[in-house]
Design a protein around this motif. Structure first.
Motif, short mmCIF file in Angstrom:
data_model
loop_
_atom_site.label_atom_id
_atom_site.label_comp_id
_atom_site.label_asym_id
_atom_site.label_seq_id
_atom_site.Cartn_x
_atom_site.Cartn_y
_atom_site.Cartn_z
N LEU A 27 2.24 -10.88 -9.55
CA LEU A 27 1.29 -10.61 -8.47
C LEU A 27 -0.08 -10.23 -9.03
O LEU A 27 -1.11 -10.66 -8.51
N SER A 28 -0.07 -9.44 -10.08
CA SER A 28 -1.32 -9.01 -10.70
C SER A 28 -2.09 -10.20 -11.26
O SER A 28 -3.30 -10.32 -11.06
N SER A 30 -1.81 -13.40 -10.36
CA SER A 30 -2.21 -14.38 -9.35
C SER A 30 -3.26 -13.86 -8.37
O SER A 30 -4.04 -14.64 -7.83
N THR A 31 -3.30 -12.55 -8.13
CA THR A 31 -4.25 -12.01 -7.15
C THR A 31 -5.47 -11.36 -7.78
O THR A 31 -6.48 -11.21 -7.12
N TYR A 33 -5.51 -8.23 -8.69
CA TYR A 33 -5.37 -6.78 -8.53
C TYR A 33 -4.66 -6.19 -9.75
O TYR A 33 -3.86 -6.86 -10.39
N SER A 49 -3.40 -5.74 1.47
CA SER A 49 -4.42 -6.73 1.83
C SER A 49 -3.73 -8.03 2.22
O SER A 49 -2.58 -8.28 1.85
N THR A 51 -4.42 -11.06 1.21
CA THR A 51 -4.21 -11.87 0.01
C THR A 51 -2.93 -11.47 -0.71
O THR A 51 -2.12 -12.32 -1.08
N LEU A 52 -2.76 -10.18 -0.90
CA LEU A 52 -1.59 -9.66 -1.58
C LEU A 52 -0.32 -9.91 -0.77
O LEU A 52 0.71 -10.32 -1.31
N GLU A 55 0.70 -13.58 -1.07
CA GLU A 55 1.26 -13.88 -2.39
C GLU A 55 2.66 -13.29 -2.56
O GLU A 55 3.53 -13.91 -3.14
#
Length: 72
Positions: A27-28, A30-31, A33, A49, A51-52, A55
């Motif tokens: 996740l980190s 690809s996003t 964050y 969010s 977006t998160l 994903e």
């Protein structure tokens, strides 16, 4: 008839039921964050969010729930 869309908190719940080791890192990457921010979101200390949430759903949508996996 259209399927109703899941809101952000529903996607978070969906992801938590299917979370695997290494998912936070994915996740980190690809996003964009940080890992600590994603961990805070999963723990409920930060808001999710869109977006998160999207994903998280994308990563886990074809997985079996952890509770079903253990029972089988």
């Amino acid at each position: 008839m259209n399927k109703p869309k899941l809101n952000r908190s529903a996607k978070l719940t969906f992801f938590n039921a299917r979370k695997r080791q290494g998912d936070v890192s994915k996740l980190s990457e690809s996003t964009g964050y940080s890992i600590s921010h994603i961990t805070n979101v999963l723990a409920g200390r930060r808001s999710v969010s869109q977006t998160l949430a999207n994903e998280m759903y994308t990563i886990s949508r074809r997985r079996v729930k952890n509770s079903e996996k253990v029972a089988a």
